[in-house]
Design an enzyme around this catalytic site. Structure first.
Site, PDB file in Angstrom:
ATOM      1  N   ASP A 193       0.882  -1.217   0.048  1.00  0.00           N
ATOM      2  CA  ASP A 193      -0.061  -0.060  -0.213  1.00  0.00           C
ATOM      3  C   ASP A 193       0.779   1.278   0.154  1.00  0.00           C
ATOM      4  O   ASP A 193       1.943   1.319   0.612  1.00  0.00           O
ATOM      5  CB  ASP A 193      -1.059  -0.089   1.261  1.00  0.00           C
ATOM      6  N   GLU A 196       1.040  -0.946  -5.294  1.00  0.00           N
ATOM      7  CA  GLU A 196      -0.061   0.054  -5.069  1.00  0.00           C
ATOM      8  C   GLU A 196       0.415   1.525  -5.634  1.00  0.00           C
ATOM      9  O   GLU A 196       0.661   2.265  -4.787  1.00  0.00           O
ATOM     10  CB  GLU A 196      -0.740   0.192  -3.771  1.00  0.00           C
ATOM     11  N   ASP A 239     -11.672   1.385  -1.802  1.00  0.00           N
ATOM     12  CA  ASP A 239     -11.889   2.594  -1.466  1.00  0.00           C
ATOM     13  C   ASP A 239     -12.571   3.423  -2.437  1.00  0.00           C
ATOM     14  O   ASP A 239     -12.957   4.490  -2.375  1.00  0.00           O
ATOM     15  CB  ASP A 239     -10.555   3.440  -1.253  1.00  0.00           C
TER      16      ASP A 239
END
Length: 501
Positions: free
Chosen positions: A296, A343, A397
């Protein structure tokens, strides 16, 4: 890594059905693995399995530990089978709602049954398996158990508000605390043993069905965490153990003041001196849980936005470089196959692309970002995808596709229709973009379960920038029917993503 052309589904384990208010490592998780196999999938992508806190909105990205497992995921049925609970310890069916996680209710219930399980376990001799588990995980387990015990003893205050000798980890004080709180410490270790034992069993079953797990590692850790308390030297803190600077992202199209995350930033000079030992231990831990690991906020491995502590917004930060090339050079020595996903979303510059490409890490291509004004050159539009990437219709998200379609601009909607050569509606957009993802040359296509079920915007997992009402969505019992599995397998056959067993 080089991927066989394949597909997977994104759903966190908390979102699975179960009789106990939250998805867990019980029978429904095994049923979901069976569904994935019947649907011709290769991957199950999850969110972090780290412990969560109600006061942090129960976000799996805001945890008291980068190494421990979330005990809310421990299966009551598994405890019953192991002899740690009796049937009388479990509530009657229907006590909990099916459609959302009520975290306060679930936390209270799980605490009650886990306390009972500990009492029964404690009455027996410790197994060799438990002793071996504690020894194998000694680098983090005792610190975590002691931290959790001390936090309870200190009225759940952050570690910097504990008595000075405990906050500063003075050996005499820690030794005394370990003696005084030995029972709570033992319970925390036992619960971690249960978590990892149940996860290992589920992971092995998934492998037996040809299903691989994709996990997720947040870049930052909380200030109030075991990791920061036990490794203060790794973070930019002053002599009073207060953050000198904190994390976030700069102002952009989505926010005029940027995003102020507020977690402490790493002191990369210190980390580099010991060859990133903590980071590599963390990644090794996650690779024991998962087959692939998504990194991430990958861009922070190149440079991160550093904001002076005390600022009310992220506007007055600055970019600080990270020894990313050295970090990944050493990482590749430990894990030559580099089973990591970058990511690479957000504010990305050429240096981030160069770092990702030097180590041949697959990036992410999210279709919801593909149809703006720059569609011809947009890296997210399918004609610009590359094999060494992973295509998503959306992430945890993002809104569901039905919700996204209602919110996009008229220009984006027009571009989407032109690209597909047909008009869409909010009821047909999910199927069309699912097919578009499967058509991509990207090695893996991952579809959120909400989009597979064609659910509307009420079923979003997380709304970034909000603190409450997130991470609660659950799939209803019976939604993974045979007809749906057959349909997904047919789609994979059509678009060359069905891996023959």
């Amino acid at each position: 890594m080089r991927f066989e052309r394949s597909s997977g589904i994104l759903i966190h384990i908390t979102s699975l059905p179960s009789p106990y208010g939250i998805g867990d490592m019980g029978p429904e998780a095994y049923n979901f693995v069976d569904f994935l196999a019947a649907a011709g999938q290769r991957y199950w992508q999850l969110l972090p399995l780290s412990p969560t806190r109600n006061e942090s909105g129960n976000s799996p990205y805001s945890s008291p530990s980068a190494f421990a497992g979330n005990v809310l995921l421990i299966s009551p049925e598994g405890l019953l089978q192991a002899g740690f609970l009796s049937q009388e310890d479990l509530p009657h069916a229907g006590k909990f709602k099916n459609n959302k996680v009520n975290f306060p209710e679930v936390i209270q219930f799980k605490k009650e049954i886990l306390d009972k399980a500990f009492v029964r376990w404690k009455s027996k001799n410790k197994s060799k398996e438990y002793i071996d588990f504690c020894e194998h995980n000694k680098d983090w387990l005792h610190d975590y158990a002691l931290y959790m015990a001390l936090r309870t003893a200190c009225q759940n205050k952050s570690w910097d508000q504990w008595p000075e000798d405990l906050a500063q980890r003075q050996l005499k004080a820690l030794k005394q605390a370990a003696e005084d709180l030995s029972d709570i410490i033992e319970k925390e270790k036992f619960l971690q043993y249960l978590f990892f034992k149940q996860w290992e069993k589920l992971r092995d079953y998934a492998h037996s069905q040809g299903i691989h797990m994709i996990g997720d590692v947040p870049f930052y850790v909380n200030f109030d965490s075991t990791d920061c308390w036990a490794h203060t030297e790794m973070f930019k803190l002053n002599e009073a153990f207060e953050p000198v600077s904190v994390s976030g992202v700069p102002p952009d199209f989505f926010s005029e003041t940027g995003q102020l995350w507020g977690t402490p930033v790493y002191d990369w000079d210190v980390m580099q001196e010991d060859h990133y030992r903590w980071w590599f231990s963390r990644l090794r831990q996650n690779l024991a849980l998962f087959d692939l690991v998504r990194l991430d906020h990958f861009r922070a491995f190149s440079a991160f936005w550093e904001i002076p502590a005390g600022e009310e917004t992220a506007m007055n930060g600055q970019w600080a470089t990270t020894p990313g090339h050295d970090f990944f050079h050493h990482l590749k020595g430990l894990f030559p196959s580099m089973p990591f996903i970058a990511e690479d979303l957000g504010t990305i510059d050429q240096a981030v692309h160069d770092l990702r490409d030097q180590f041949e890490l697959p990036g992410m291509r999210v279709l919801q970002y593909a149809f703006g004004d720059d569609m011809r050159e947009n890296p997210f539009v399918p004609h610009n995808h590359i094999p060494n990437s992973i295509v998503y219709t959306g992430t945890h998200d993002n809104a569901t596709l039905r919700g996204w379609y209602k919110l996009i601009s008229e220009k984006e909607r027009t571009n989407l229709h032109l690209y597909l050569g047909k008009e869409l509606s909010d009821s047909t957009v999910a199927d069309s973009l699912h097919r578009l993802a499967l058509q991509s040359v990207a090695g893996i296509a991952v579809i959120p379960m909400q989009d597979i079920l064609n659910l509307d915007e009420q079923h979003i997992m997380n709304r970034p920038g909000t603190s409450f009402g997130n991470w609660e969505w659950r799939m209803l019992p019976g939604q993974t029917k045979n007809a749906l599995a057959n349909h997904l397998q047919e789609l994979n056959e059509i678009y060359g993503r069905l891996i023959k067993k």
